[in-house]
Design a protein around this motif. Structure first.
Motif, PDB file in Angstrom:
ATOM      1  N   LYS A  53      -4.968 -11.993  -8.292  1.00 19.04           N
ATOM      2  CA  LYS A  53      -3.648 -11.690  -7.503  1.00 19.04           C
ATOM      3  C   LYS A  53      -2.757 -11.059  -8.690  1.00 19.04           C
ATOM      4  CE  LYS A  53      -0.365 -14.218  -4.927  1.00 19.04           C
ATOM      5  NZ  LYS A  53       0.314 -15.222  -4.210  1.00 19.04           N
ATOM      6  N   PRO A  54      -2.827  -9.864  -8.693  1.00 26.74           N
ATOM      7  CA  PRO A  54      -1.944  -9.120  -9.633  1.00 26.74           C
ATOM      8  C   PRO A  54      -0.391  -9.177  -9.399  1.00 26.74           C
ATOM      9  CG  PRO A  54      -3.220  -7.744  -8.610  1.00 26.74           C
ATOM     10  CD  PRO A  54      -3.705  -8.930  -8.133  1.00 26.74           C
ATOM     11  N   GLU A  55      -0.144  -9.201  -7.866  1.00 30.42           N
ATOM     12  CA  GLU A  55       1.196  -9.114  -7.265  1.00 30.42           C
ATOM     13  C   GLU A  55       1.151 -10.002  -6.189  1.00 30.42           C
ATOM     14  OE1 GLU A  55       1.581  -4.764  -6.437  1.00 30.42           O
ATOM     15  OE2 GLU A  55       2.696  -4.463  -8.559  1.00 30.42           O
ATOM     16  N   SER A  56       1.665  -9.427  -5.099  1.00 28.34           N
ATOM     17  CA  SER A  56       1.884 -10.360  -3.760  1.00 28.34           C
ATOM     18  C   SER A  56       0.600 -10.565  -3.187  1.00 28.34           C
ATOM     19  CB  SER A  56       2.871  -9.888  -2.991  1.00 28.34           C
ATOM     20  OG  SER A  56       2.670  -8.648  -2.464  1.00 28.34           O
ATOM     21  N   ASP A  57      -0.328  -9.519  -3.350  1.00 24.02           N
ATOM     22  CA  ASP A  57      -1.443  -9.662  -2.495  1.00 24.02           C
ATOM     23  C   ASP A  57      -2.813 -10.246  -3.520  1.00 24.02           C
ATOM     24  OD1 ASP A  57      -0.241  -8.582  -0.464  1.00 24.02           O
ATOM     25  OD2 ASP A  57      -0.837  -6.514  -1.242  1.00 24.02           O
ATOM     26  N   ALA A 182     -26.355 -24.650 -12.901  1.00 23.57           N
ATOM     27  CA  ALA A 182     -24.814 -25.187 -12.381  1.00 23.57           C
ATOM     28  C   ALA A 182     -23.953 -24.272 -11.425  1.00 23.57           C
ATOM     29  CB  ALA A 182     -24.442 -25.521 -13.687  1.00 23.57           C
ATOM     30  N   LEU A 183     -23.323 -24.920 -10.815  1.00 23.28           N
ATOM     31  CA  LEU A 183     -22.132 -24.321 -10.074  1.00 23.28           C
ATOM     32  C   LEU A 183     -20.874 -24.332 -11.036  1.00 23.28           C
ATOM     33  CD1 LEU A 183     -22.655 -25.660  -6.514  1.00 23.28           C
ATOM     34  CD2 LEU A 183     -22.809 -23.368  -6.982  1.00 23.28           C
ATOM     35  N   PHE A 184     -20.060 -23.299 -11.045  1.00 19.25           N
ATOM     36  CA  PHE A 184     -18.947 -23.338 -11.895  1.00 19.25           C
ATOM     37  C   PHE A 184     -17.452 -22.619 -10.988  1.00 19.25           C
ATOM     38  CE2 PHE A 184     -20.265 -18.964 -12.733  1.00 19.25           C
ATOM     39  CZ  PHE A 184     -19.178 -18.359 -12.546  1.00 19.25           C
ATOM     40  N   GLY A 185     -16.712 -23.130 -11.542  1.00 22.22           N
ATOM     41  CA  GLY A 185     -15.301 -23.001 -11.088  1.00 22.22           C
ATOM     42  C   GLY A 185     -14.396 -22.755 -12.203  1.00 22.22           C
ATOM     43  N   VAL A 186     -13.632 -21.789 -12.112  1.00 21.27           N
ATOM     44  CA  VAL A 186     -12.447 -21.246 -13.035  1.00 21.27           C
ATOM     45  C   VAL A 186     -11.274 -20.972 -12.405  1.00 21.27           C
ATOM     46  CG1 VAL A 186     -12.235 -19.727 -15.130  1.00 21.27           C
ATOM     47  CG2 VAL A 186     -14.318 -20.387 -14.591  1.00 21.27           C
ATOM     48  N   GLY A 187     -10.073 -21.509 -13.308  1.00 17.82           N
ATOM     49  CA  GLY A 187      -8.812 -20.998 -12.953  1.00 17.82           C
ATOM     50  C   GLY A 187      -8.212 -20.445 -14.225  1.00 17.82           C
ATOM     51  N   ARG A 188      -7.659 -19.186 -14.075  1.00 20.97           N
ATOM     52  CA  ARG A 188      -7.398 -18.457 -15.136  1.00 20.97           C
ATOM     53  C   ARG A 188      -6.049 -17.597 -15.350  1.00 20.97           C
ATOM     54  NH1 ARG A 188     -11.835 -14.457 -18.010  1.00 20.97           N
ATOM     55  NH2 ARG A 188     -10.446 -12.682 -18.665  1.00 20.97           N
ATOM     56  N   PHE A 189      -5.462 -17.329 -16.161  1.00 20.05           N
ATOM     57  CA  PHE A 189      -4.251 -16.389 -16.142  1.00 20.05           C
ATOM     58  C   PHE A 189      -4.475 -15.323 -17.265  1.00 20.05           C
ATOM     59  CE2 PHE A 189      -0.184 -15.459 -18.175  1.00 20.05           C
ATOM     60  CZ  PHE A 189       0.605 -15.003 -16.958  1.00 20.05           C
ATOM     61  N   VAL A 195       1.246  -2.576 -19.082  1.00 12.22           N
ATOM     62  CA  VAL A 195       0.507  -1.981 -17.475  1.00 12.22           C
ATOM     63  C   VAL A 195       1.615  -2.489 -16.619  1.00 12.22           C
ATOM     64  CG1 VAL A 195      -1.372  -1.623 -18.534  1.00 12.22           C
ATOM     65  CG2 VAL A 195      -0.910  -3.876 -17.425  1.00 12.22           C
ATOM     66  N   ARG A 196       1.237  -1.822 -15.195  1.00  7.78           N
ATOM     67  CA  ARG A 196       1.853  -2.205 -14.008  1.00  7.78           C
ATOM     68  C   ARG A 196       1.864  -3.698 -13.658  1.00  7.78           C
ATOM     69  NH1 ARG A 196       0.927  -1.540  -8.556  1.00  7.78           N
ATOM     70  NH2 ARG A 196       2.795  -1.530  -7.286  1.00  7.78           N
ATOM     71  N   ASP A 197       0.539  -3.779 -13.603  1.00 10.42           N
ATOM     72  CA  ASP A 197       0.144  -5.573 -13.526  1.00 10.42           C
ATOM     73  C   ASP A 197       0.014  -6.218 -14.574  1.00 10.42           C
ATOM     74  OD1 ASP A 197       0.003  -5.044 -10.493  1.00 10.42           O
ATOM     75  OD2 ASP A 197      -1.798  -3.688 -10.772  1.00 10.42           O
ATOM     76  N   GLU A 198       0.916  -6.485 -15.216  1.00 16.24           N
ATOM     77  CA  GLU A 198       0.687  -7.254 -16.506  1.00 16.24           C
ATOM     78  C   GLU A 198       0.397  -8.664 -16.585  1.00 16.24           C
ATOM     79  OE1 GLU A 198       5.341  -8.224 -17.471  1.00 16.24           O
ATOM     80  OE2 GLU A 198       4.361  -6.744 -18.818  1.00 16.24           O
ATOM     81  N   THR A 199       0.753  -9.213 -15.426  1.00 19.25           N
ATOM     82  CA  THR A 199      -0.053 -10.541 -15.285  1.00 19.25           C
ATOM     83  C   THR A 199      -0.883 -10.911 -13.972  1.00 19.25           C
ATOM     84  OG1 THR A 199       2.016 -11.142 -13.730  1.00 19.25           O
ATOM     85  CG2 THR A 199       2.477 -11.778 -16.199  1.00 19.25           C
ATOM     86  N   GLN A 200      -1.930 -11.384 -14.363  1.00 17.44           N
ATOM     87  CA  GLN A 200      -3.078 -11.554 -13.287  1.00 17.44           C
ATOM     88  C   GLN A 200      -3.354 -12.907 -13.307  1.00 17.44           C
ATOM     89  OE1 GLN A 200      -6.112  -8.683 -14.613  1.00 17.44           O
ATOM     90  NE2 GLN A 200      -4.793  -6.901 -14.564  1.00 17.44           N
ATOM     91  N   LEU A 201      -3.416 -13.641 -12.175  1.00 15.97           N
ATOM     92  CA  LEU A 201      -4.029 -14.890 -11.886  1.00 15.97           C
ATOM     93  C   LEU A 201      -5.188 -14.816 -11.212  1.00 15.97           C
ATOM     94  CD1 LEU A 201      -3.782 -18.050 -11.819  1.00 15.97           C
ATOM     95  CD2 LEU A 201      -2.534 -17.743  -9.443  1.00 15.97           C
ATOM     96  N   LYS A 202      -6.218 -15.458 -11.753  1.00 24.87           N
ATOM     97  CA  LYS A 202      -7.740 -15.273 -11.165  1.00 24.87           C
ATOM     98  C   LYS A 202      -8.173 -16.608 -10.867  1.00 24.87           C
ATOM     99  CE  LYS A 202      -8.343 -11.308 -13.999  1.00 24.87           C
ATOM    100  NZ  LYS A 202      -9.347 -10.753 -15.113  1.00 24.87           N
ATOM    101  N   VAL A 203      -8.901 -16.834  -9.932  1.00 24.97           N
ATOM    102  CA  VAL A 203      -9.805 -18.056  -9.447  1.00 24.97           C
ATOM    103  C   VAL A 203     -11.026 -17.816  -9.030  1.00 24.97           C
ATOM    104  CG1 VAL A 203      -9.733 -20.226  -7.994  1.00 24.97           C
ATOM    105  CG2 VAL A 203      -7.507 -19.115  -8.780  1.00 24.97           C
ATOM    106  N   TYR A 204     -12.056 -17.968  -9.552  1.00 20.07           N
ATOM    107  CA  TYR A 204     -13.401 -17.698  -9.227  1.00 20.07           C
ATOM    108  C   TYR A 204     -14.712 -18.725  -9.589  1.00 20.07           C
ATOM    109  CZ  TYR A 204     -13.414 -16.314 -14.097  1.00 20.07           C
ATOM    110  OH  TYR A 204     -13.271 -16.334 -15.543  1.00 20.07           O
ATOM    111  N   GLY A 205     -15.637 -18.380  -8.935  1.00 19.67           N
ATOM    112  CA  GLY A 205     -16.798 -19.578  -9.168  1.00 19.67           C
ATOM    113  C   GLY A 205     -18.060 -18.803  -8.770  1.00 19.67           C
ATOM    114  N   GLY A 206     -19.115 -19.372  -9.263  1.00 11.54           N
ATOM    115  CA  GLY A 206     -20.340 -18.709  -9.060  1.00 11.54           C
ATOM    116  C   GLY A 206     -21.579 -19.950  -9.682  1.00 11.54           C
TER     117      GLY A 206
END
Length: 211
Positions: A53-57, A182-189, A195-206
């Protein structure tokens, strides 16, 4: 250019994995009395998908990583068995090269953006019987492509490629589903400079494959 970098990074991960896997298998064979594969694993390959989520989307995020245990393990078999009887866990250190990619489709007011990340993380992992909790920090290089064609032709189109340094803070959880998977999940900032998108919120798993 970005496709070439992505291909090269994938080949680099594969090249790193082959010798590490052979070494880990040899180490595993020398520890046949181990109570669990988790204690003998030194290398783990993770493949994940999620959202950024770099911006509102929000957009799809793809990632792969290769963890290496840092610090030596048991000096001998008696030390390892004593550890198992006590049930000690403690914090283990891992070094984790990674690759990440996301793309944001443009609109009338927003450019098309692609972000390819090549980075490395330092992780502290706390293992339990069926799971591992971890927290980490990392740094990397973002290869960013931006394209924008304005609806009003009086404005200039944008076609730009840039590189930027970024840092991240992350927390996550691995849940063991077998001795080596193993199954993993990560929350990350992520914070990316200038840059334009200087903050990025990431949530992912695998899935994480342990060797």
């Amino acid at each position: 250019m970005k496709k070439c970098i992505l291909s090269a990074a994938a080949l680099l991960l594969a090249a790193m994995l082959l010798p590490a896997t052979a070494e880990a298998q040899s180490s595993s064979e020398s520890r046949r009395g181990a109570d669990s594969a988790e204690e003998s694993s030194k290398v783990a390959l993770g493949i994940g998908v999620g959202i950024v989520k770099p911006e509102s989307d929000s957009d799809m995020y793809l990632t792969a990583s290769l963890r290496f245990r840092i610090g030596e393990g048991w000096e001998d078999e008696d030390d390892r068995r004593s550890y198992n009887r006590r049930g000690d866990r403690g914090i283990r250190g891992y070094l984790e090269p990674e690759i990440g990619y996301w793309k944001q489709d443009g609109t009338a007011n927003r450019p098309d953006t692609e972000d390819l990340l090549l980075g490395v993380n330092l992780l502290g992992v706390v293992p339990t019987r069926n799971a591992e909790y971890f927290i980490g920090v990392g740094f990397g290089v973002h290869f960013i492509d931006t394209e924008f064609t304005p609806a009003d032709t009086s404005f200039e189109a944008i076609d730009d490629s840039d590189t930027a340094i970024g840092a991240n803070l992350q927390v996550g959880l691995d849940v063991n589903i077998s001795q080596n998977v193993a199954l993993f999940g990560v929350g990350r900032f992520d914070l990316v400079e200038d840059v334009r998108d200087e903050t990025q919120l990431k949530v992912y798993g695998g899935l994480r494959f342990k060797f």
